[in-house]
Design a protein around this motif. Sequence first.
Motif, PDB file in Angstrom:
ATOM      1  N   VAL A   1      -4.504 -10.000  13.965  1.00 44.19           N
ATOM      2  CA  VAL A   1      -4.116 -11.131  13.108  1.00 44.19           C
ATOM      3  C   VAL A   1      -4.219 -12.441  13.885  1.00 44.19           C
ATOM      4  CG1 VAL A   1      -2.161 -12.181  11.884  1.00 44.19           C
ATOM      5  CG2 VAL A   1      -2.674  -9.759  11.573  1.00 44.19           C
ATOM      6  N   LEU A   2      -3.862 -12.404  15.176  1.00 40.52           N
ATOM      7  CA  LEU A   2      -3.907 -13.628  15.971  1.00 40.52           C
ATOM      8  C   LEU A   2      -5.321 -14.182  16.119  1.00 40.52           C
ATOM      9  CD1 LEU A   2      -1.360 -12.777  18.822  1.00 40.52           C
ATOM     10  CD2 LEU A   2      -1.003 -14.220  16.822  1.00 40.52           C
TER      11      LEU A   2
ATOM     12  N   VAL B   1      -6.736  -2.683   7.743  1.00 42.08           N
ATOM     13  CA  VAL B   1      -6.961  -1.235   7.904  1.00 42.08           C
ATOM     14  C   VAL B   1      -5.910  -0.621   8.824  1.00 42.08           C
ATOM     15  CG1 VAL B   1      -8.569   0.471   8.833  1.00 42.08           C
ATOM     16  CG2 VAL B   1      -9.425  -1.401   7.441  1.00 42.08           C
ATOM     17  N   LEU B   2      -5.560  -1.331   9.884  1.00 42.63           N
ATOM     18  CA  LEU B   2      -4.544  -0.810  10.814  1.00 42.63           C
ATOM     19  C   LEU B   2      -3.166  -0.763  10.177  1.00 42.63           C
ATOM     20  CD1 LEU B   2      -5.744  -2.543  14.074  1.00 42.63           C
ATOM     21  CD2 LEU B   2      -5.705  -0.103  13.650  1.00 42.63           C
ATOM     22  N   TYR B   3      -2.843  -1.723   9.321  1.00 43.01           N
ATOM     23  CA  TYR B   3      -1.570  -1.663   8.602  1.00 43.01           C
ATOM     24  C   TYR B   3      -1.502  -0.439   7.690  1.00 43.01           C
ATOM     25  CZ  TYR B   3      -0.032  -6.292  10.128  1.00 43.01           C
ATOM     26  OH  TYR B   3       0.404  -7.364  10.873  1.00 43.01           O
TER      27      TYR B   3
ATOM     28  N   GLU C   1      12.405   0.578   8.465  1.00 40.35           N
ATOM     29  CA  GLU C   1      12.309  -0.842   8.783  1.00 40.35           C
ATOM     30  C   GLU C   1      10.867  -1.240   9.112  1.00 40.35           C
ATOM     31  OE1 GLU C   1      14.106  -3.958  12.133  1.00 40.35           O
ATOM     32  OE2 GLU C   1      14.896  -1.915  11.938  1.00 40.35           O
ATOM     33  N   LEU C   2      10.149  -0.352   9.778  1.00 41.31           N
ATOM     34  CA  LEU C   2       8.746  -0.620  10.074  1.00 41.31           C
ATOM     35  C   LEU C   2       7.915  -0.690   8.797  1.00 41.31           C
ATOM     36  CD1 LEU C   2       6.524  -0.914  12.250  1.00 41.31           C
ATOM     37  CD2 LEU C   2       6.306   1.579  12.219  1.00 41.31           C
ATOM     38  N   ILE C   3       8.198   0.195   7.842  1.00 40.58           N
ATOM     39  CA  ILE C   3       7.446   0.174   6.577  1.00 40.58           C
ATOM     40  C   ILE C   3       7.658  -1.143   5.850  1.00 40.58           C
ATOM     41  CG2 ILE C   3       7.281   1.269   4.307  1.00 40.58           C
ATOM     42  CD1 ILE C   3       7.943   3.932   5.671  1.00 40.58           C
ATOM     43  N   ALA C   4       8.909  -1.607   5.777  1.00 38.11           N
ATOM     44  CA  ALA C   4       9.189  -2.883   5.097  1.00 38.11           C
ATOM     45  C   ALA C   4       8.485  -4.041   5.801  1.00 38.11           C
ATOM     46  CB  ALA C   4      10.697  -3.113   5.070  1.00 38.11           C
ATOM     47  N   GLU C   5       8.473  -4.011   7.117  1.00 34.00           N
ATOM     48  CA  GLU C   5       7.817  -5.082   7.870  1.00 34.00           C
ATOM     49  C   GLU C   5       6.305  -5.065   7.661  1.00 34.00           C
ATOM     50  OE1 GLU C   5       7.998  -6.944  12.404  1.00 34.00           O
ATOM     51  OE2 GLU C   5       9.054  -5.090  11.887  1.00 34.00           O
ATOM     52  N   VAL C   6       5.744  -3.859   7.583  1.00 37.26           N
ATOM     53  CA  VAL C   6       4.296  -3.753   7.356  1.00 37.26           C
ATOM     54  C   VAL C   6       3.927  -4.280   5.976  1.00 37.26           C
ATOM     55  CG1 VAL C   6       2.422  -2.095   7.035  1.00 37.26           C
ATOM     56  CG2 VAL C   6       3.926  -1.890   8.994  1.00 37.26           C
ATOM     57  N   ASN C   7       4.716  -3.946   4.951  1.00 39.95           N
ATOM     58  CA  ASN C   7       4.424  -4.440   3.601  1.00 39.95           C
ATOM     59  C   ASN C   7       4.465  -5.966   3.558  1.00 39.95           C
ATOM     60  OD1 ASN C   7       4.020  -1.908   2.418  1.00 39.95           O
ATOM     61  ND2 ASN C   7       6.232  -1.603   2.120  1.00 39.95           N
TER      62      ASN C   7
ATOM     63  N   GLU D   1       3.957  -8.003   6.075  1.00 38.41           N
ATOM     64  CA  GLU D   1       2.823  -8.516   6.833  1.00 38.41           C
ATOM     65  C   GLU D   1       1.520  -8.387   6.048  1.00 38.41           C
ATOM     66  OE1 GLU D   1       2.590 -10.050   9.680  1.00 38.41           O
ATOM     67  OE2 GLU D   1       4.702 -10.012  10.211  1.00 38.41           O
ATOM     68  N   LYS D   2       1.406  -7.336   5.242  1.00 38.65           N
ATOM     69  CA  LYS D   2       0.196  -7.175   4.437  1.00 38.65           C
ATOM     70  C   LYS D   2       0.018  -8.324   3.448  1.00 38.65           C
ATOM     71  CE  LYS D   2      -0.877  -3.315   2.534  1.00 38.65           C
ATOM     72  NZ  LYS D   2      -0.745  -2.052   1.771  1.00 38.65           N
ATOM     73  N   TYR D   3       1.115  -8.694   2.775  1.00 37.63           N
ATOM     74  CA  TYR D   3       1.018  -9.780   1.790  1.00 37.63           C
ATOM     75  C   TYR D   3       0.694 -11.109   2.472  1.00 37.63           C
ATOM     76  CZ  TYR D   3       3.233  -6.300  -1.205  1.00 37.63           C
ATOM     77  OH  TYR D   3       3.515  -5.155  -1.906  1.00 37.63           O
ATOM     78  N   SER D   4       1.357 -11.369   3.592  1.00 34.95           N
ATOM     79  CA  SER D   4       1.068 -12.621   4.295  1.00 34.95           C
ATOM     80  C   SER D   4      -0.350 -12.635   4.861  1.00 34.95           C
ATOM     81  CB  SER D   4       2.077 -12.832   5.423  1.00 34.95           C
ATOM     82  OG  SER D   4       1.980 -11.784   6.367  1.00 34.95           O
TER      83      SER D   4
END
Length: 559
Positions: free
Chosen positions: A407-408, A417-419, A448-454, A456-459
């Motif tokens: 992302v950076l 794909v990695l998400y 908590e990781l699943i929520a963070e990944v979701n 991050e996907k939208y952003s």
Amino acid sequence: MAADKQNEAKPSPTEENKENAQEGGLGLEILQIIKESQQQHGLRHGDYQRYRGYCSRRLRRLRKTLGFKMGNRHKFVGKKITVDILSDNRYLLLVLMEAERAWSYAMQLKQEANTEPRKKFHLLARLRKAAKHSEKLEKLCESHRVDAKTKLEAQAYTAYLTGMVHFELQEWKLAMEAFNKCKTIYEKLASAFTEELALLYRQRVDEISPNIRYCAYNIGDQNAINDLMQMRLTGGGGGMMAEKLEALINQARTKQAATMSEVEWRGRTVPVKIDKARIFLLGLADNEAAIAQKQRERSSDNEGGKVSNLQFLHSYLTYIKLCTLVKRNESMAHTLQAKLKETGADENKRGPRPQDLIRLYDIILQSLAELSTLQGLEDDHTFQKEVSLKTLVYKAYRCFFIAQSYVLVKKWSEALVLYERVLKYAKEVQSKAKSLNNVLKDLPDVQELIAEVNAEKYSLQAAAILDTDETPEVSSQQQVKDNTPLCEHLDNFHLDKTLVGKHPNLVQFPPEFQPIPCKPLFFDLALNHVAFPPLDDKVEQKGKGGLTGYIKGIFGFGS
């Protein structure tokens, strides 16, 4: 040698414990002491002379410590160790070291007797001396002050050295009786004590067994030849038995070769008339039988799957080390994650990068891979499931931070794909964790990781759309490629991407040549037309003076 003497000066704590008196009587771990001394002072490489020097130096230290000196430097006064003065087990150790010194000297002479046969007589004398000291040790151990274990070990040690003497004298029956007595005592001791000591006693029994079978063969037991040949092929019978076993096997093969007349191969019978070929074929058959036996033993070991206590202890210590390493790296990862979130809120502050976390999770996954291969835990299905579940959790976190690093650098498709891979790992963890709820307590929270990944996907999707829409529309006039340097069109704006690259076109270098006025040249043409005045009157006239002029010239009258 200097290093050996320094090591001998300070005995190890375990050695001191073996030599100290036990409750209820004096005790001495005879076999363990001599085995450790032999391995540490030369016998690992077959250096009997070095071991003999060690025994002499230890005897001198023991006599000095006990105050049991044989006179002084001027006069020898012999002293004998009796039961009356047996107040310390170091007196027993003194006699034991005397026997070991004589035995090591005998073994040194045995090596030298291959080239100097006369040394065999000295060898027998030293062996008898060692047996005499061992008998003295056995008599001292008959005292009521000595415990039962030390008495048995002294009897076995005496029987072993006595058997060695008879073996060298080729008194096969007496040697066999002494070796059998020694073997019986060590087998009884092996069944009565801990596994560590039992292993030591069994090794001694394995050393004695070839000698017993060789004595039985020489007495007349023809069945012993098969055992000796099998033992030679499987690597047994080292040391003093090696040469005798080799000669015995060659003799037996020669006898068998006399009866071997033909060999069958691929349906055809071929007569064998050459003696060397017969001996070779017999040796080949013995080797094949030894290989087959080894394979059977290996398959039986694999079927049993039993790991020794020492190996299992090593696995346990390795497990503790690897678990500590995993916890350490996990703690470091939590600290870096907190710092990463702080630097994300404050863009001006420089902090850790996702690549740092990736490295930590790589080390954790490597430690978990080593945990799954520990000896003795291959069939522990519960342990293997726990390790595989932990591996999935840390793989998910590692994959998450790899996506963050993409992302950076604005690689949106790779990050997306990695998400998705992170979500896949997380779902596998949730499906497998139903039967292993206790394991998840010590692991990072997957929900908590699943929520963070979701999130991050939208952003990430929004950033990708903005990145494509915010590309500035530049007029074709401004995008005209111009090779003129920047210094020549400072008043006009042209979009030139090379100006922010590695090789910007700022000025022309080297600059072009320009015409400049040169310095004038002056030619003196008037000199050819100038008339100079005559100088004849200034020139000296050379006259004819003769002898008078010569004299005047000498005395200076003409000047």
